[in-house]
Design a protein around this motif. Structure first.
Motif, mmCIF file in Angstrom:
data_model
loop_
_atom_site.group_PDB
_atom_site.id
_atom_site.type_symbol
_atom_site.label_atom_id
_atom_site.label_comp_id
_atom_site.label_asym_id
_atom_site.label_seq_id
_atom_site.Cartn_x
_atom_site.Cartn_y
_atom_site.Cartn_z
ATOM 1 N N TRP A 1 -12.856 37.721 -85.248
ATOM 2 C CA TRP A 1 -13.160 36.282 -85.395
ATOM 3 C C TRP A 1 -13.853 35.998 -86.723
ATOM 4 O O TRP A 1 -13.802 34.875 -87.226
ATOM 5 C CB TRP A 1 -14.014 35.776 -84.229
ATOM 6 N N TYR B 1 -4.968 25.544 -90.703
ATOM 7 C CA TYR B 1 -4.473 25.803 -89.337
ATOM 8 C C TYR B 1 -3.370 24.815 -88.978
ATOM 9 O O TYR B 1 -2.369 25.164 -88.354
ATOM 10 C CB TYR B 1 -5.633 25.717 -88.340
ATOM 11 N N SER C 1 -0.648 34.416 -72.601
ATOM 12 C CA SER C 1 -0.818 35.826 -72.952
ATOM 13 C C SER C 1 -0.850 36.685 -71.690
ATOM 14 O O SER C 1 -1.829 36.682 -70.945
ATOM 15 C CB SER C 1 -2.112 36.028 -73.743
ATOM 16 N N TYR D 1 -3.638 39.300 -71.796
ATOM 17 C CA TYR D 1 -4.979 38.802 -71.466
ATOM 18 C C TYR D 1 -5.152 38.737 -69.950
ATOM 19 O O TYR D 1 -6.195 39.102 -69.411
ATOM 20 C CB TYR D 1 -5.181 37.415 -72.097
ATOM 21 N N ARG D 2 -4.093 38.308 -69.252
ATOM 22 C CA ARG D 2 -4.161 38.248 -67.780
ATOM 23 C C ARG D 2 -4.292 39.653 -67.196
ATOM 24 O O ARG D 2 -5.028 39.879 -66.249
ATOM 25 C CB ARG D 2 -2.923 37.545 -67.196
ATOM 26 N N ARG E 1 -15.028 35.842 -75.636
ATOM 27 C CA ARG E 1 -14.801 34.462 -75.163
ATOM 28 C C ARG E 1 -15.627 33.455 -75.946
ATOM 29 O O ARG E 1 -15.139 32.397 -76.317
ATOM 30 C CB ARG E 1 -15.226 34.359 -73.704
ATOM 31 N N ILE F 1 -10.540 23.101 -84.556
ATOM 32 C CA ILE F 1 -9.863 21.888 -84.052
ATOM 33 C C ILE F 1 -10.827 20.865 -83.443
ATOM 34 O O ILE F 1 -10.392 19.865 -82.872
ATOM 35 C CB ILE F 1 -8.733 22.225 -83.035
ATOM 36 N N GLY G 1 -5.894 21.279 -76.390
ATOM 37 C CA GLY G 1 -5.203 22.540 -76.665
ATOM 38 C C GLY G 1 -3.693 22.386 -76.580
ATOM 39 O O GLY G 1 -3.205 21.471 -75.906
ATOM 40 N N THR G 2 -2.967 23.274 -77.246
ATOM 41 C CA THR G 2 -1.495 23.194 -77.194
ATOM 42 C C THR G 2 -0.975 23.549 -75.795
ATOM 43 O O THR G 2 0.126 23.190 -75.436
ATOM 44 C CB THR G 2 -0.853 24.137 -78.238
ATOM 45 N N SER H 1 -4.717 21.935 -72.083
ATOM 46 C CA SER H 1 -6.098 21.766 -71.604
ATOM 47 C C SER H 1 -6.857 20.835 -72.552
ATOM 48 O O SER H 1 -6.351 20.453 -73.611
ATOM 49 C CB SER H 1 -6.821 23.111 -71.534
ATOM 50 N N GLY I 1 -9.096 21.705 -74.385
ATOM 51 C CA GLY I 1 -9.534 22.478 -75.553
ATOM 52 C C GLY I 1 -10.925 23.050 -75.369
ATOM 53 O O GLY I 1 -11.191 23.758 -74.409
ATOM 54 N N TYR J 1 -12.594 22.818 -71.978
ATOM 55 C CA TYR J 1 -12.081 23.790 -71.005
ATOM 56 C C TYR J 1 -12.678 25.181 -71.284
ATOM 57 O O TYR J 1 -13.150 25.867 -70.376
ATOM 58 C CB TYR J 1 -10.543 23.862 -71.050
ATOM 59 N N VAL K 1 -14.930 27.762 -68.843
ATOM 60 C CA VAL K 1 -14.704 29.157 -68.427
ATOM 61 C C VAL K 1 -15.761 30.103 -68.976
ATOM 62 O O VAL K 1 -16.133 31.078 -68.321
ATOM 63 C CB VAL K 1 -13.266 29.679 -68.746
#
Ligand code: HEM
Length: 217
Positions: free
Chosen positions: A16, A27, A44, A47-48, A166, A177, A182-183, A186, A188, A191, A195
């Motif tokens: 990051w 971006y 992803s 990621y899951r 995270r 952004i 979010g694309t 959500s 963005g 959200y 989490v």
């Protein structure tokens, strides 16, 4: 092995440092391409998989939408996931999480506490009083249970670094952004904040976080 896992996570956290230098206009040059047809990190499957192995077994994921309402997404519903990816997801979903291995070790070391090692692995792990009692016994006498104590701390390393990823994602998204949606559909940052907060309020290796407070008390 857990040391290696948390080192890999640390390396991912540091990526990051580079990505956060991306300016909003840079971006924007490729966002319409990566975000085409609602594509996002929601899709992803790796990621899951990671979440399943860490014990997050929520099939229907609730997410906050830009208008403040909530929608759900099925975590198996991933764009372009081929048969191999779907099979791997199913296996990881049904299989034990890394923490289950630690719990069965505790069960064999502390039979007097009556820990139930078997459970339905396709459910998220639920806090257990006997598991808490066992970790408390370990942490109160770290010298006497050095291997379990180290296991506990290495698990905390893994979860702590996962949280850091995270939070760095969240702060980077915020500076690139702002509060844009979010694309993946959500709200963005709102959200991601939800989490990220949940990851602190509802830890994965729950008794290992609870024991820290108990030791101070
Ligand atoms: C730097 C630009 C990035 C932005 C602006 C961004 C933005 C977002 C947003 C807004 C979401 C929420 C879902 C949605 O509505 O799309 C999301 C989710 C996600 N992003 Fe990113 N992201 C970025 C980079 C990355 C990178 C580099 C990765 C991985 C290497 C990544 C992995 C994920 C994952 C796994 C999720 C799902 C998180 C969850 O459901 O808890 N993102 N991202």
């Amino acid at each position: 092995m857990l040391t290696r896992v948390s080192r890999i996570e640390t390396t991912l956290v540091h990526t990051w440092d580079v990505l956060q230098t991306l300016t909003p206009d840079e971006y924007q040059e490729f966002r319409p391409v990566v975000g085409r047809e609602g594509a996002s990190g929601f899709q992803s499957y790796q990621y899951r998989m990671l979440e399943f192995i860490l014990g997050v077994k929520q099939r229907q994921r609730r997410f906050l939408r830009p208008d403040g309402s909530h929608a759900t997404v099925d975590v198996f519903d991933i764009h372009g996931a081929d048969a191999d990816a779907t099979r791997d997801l199913e296996l990881a979903w049904k299989g034990p999480a890394v923490y289950d291995a630690a719990v069965s070790l505790l069960a064999s070391r502390f039979p007097e506490f009556g820990i139930e090692p078997q459970r339905d692995f396709s459910q998220s792990y639920a806090r257990s009083a006997p598991v808490f009692t066992a970790w408390k016994a370990v942490y109160e006498d770290a010298e006497g249970h050095m291997d379990l104590f180290q296991l506990g701390e290495k698990l905390v390393d893994v979860e702590d670094t996962f949280r850091q990823w995270r939070f760095r994602h969240l702060t980077t998204v915020s500076r690139i952004i702002g509060f844009d949606a979010g694309t993946g559909g959500s709200s963005g940052v709102e959200y991601l904040l939800e989490v990220a907060t949940e990851s602190i309020r509802q830890p994965l290796f729950v008794e290992l976080w609870e024991v820290r407070h108990a030791l101070l008390a």
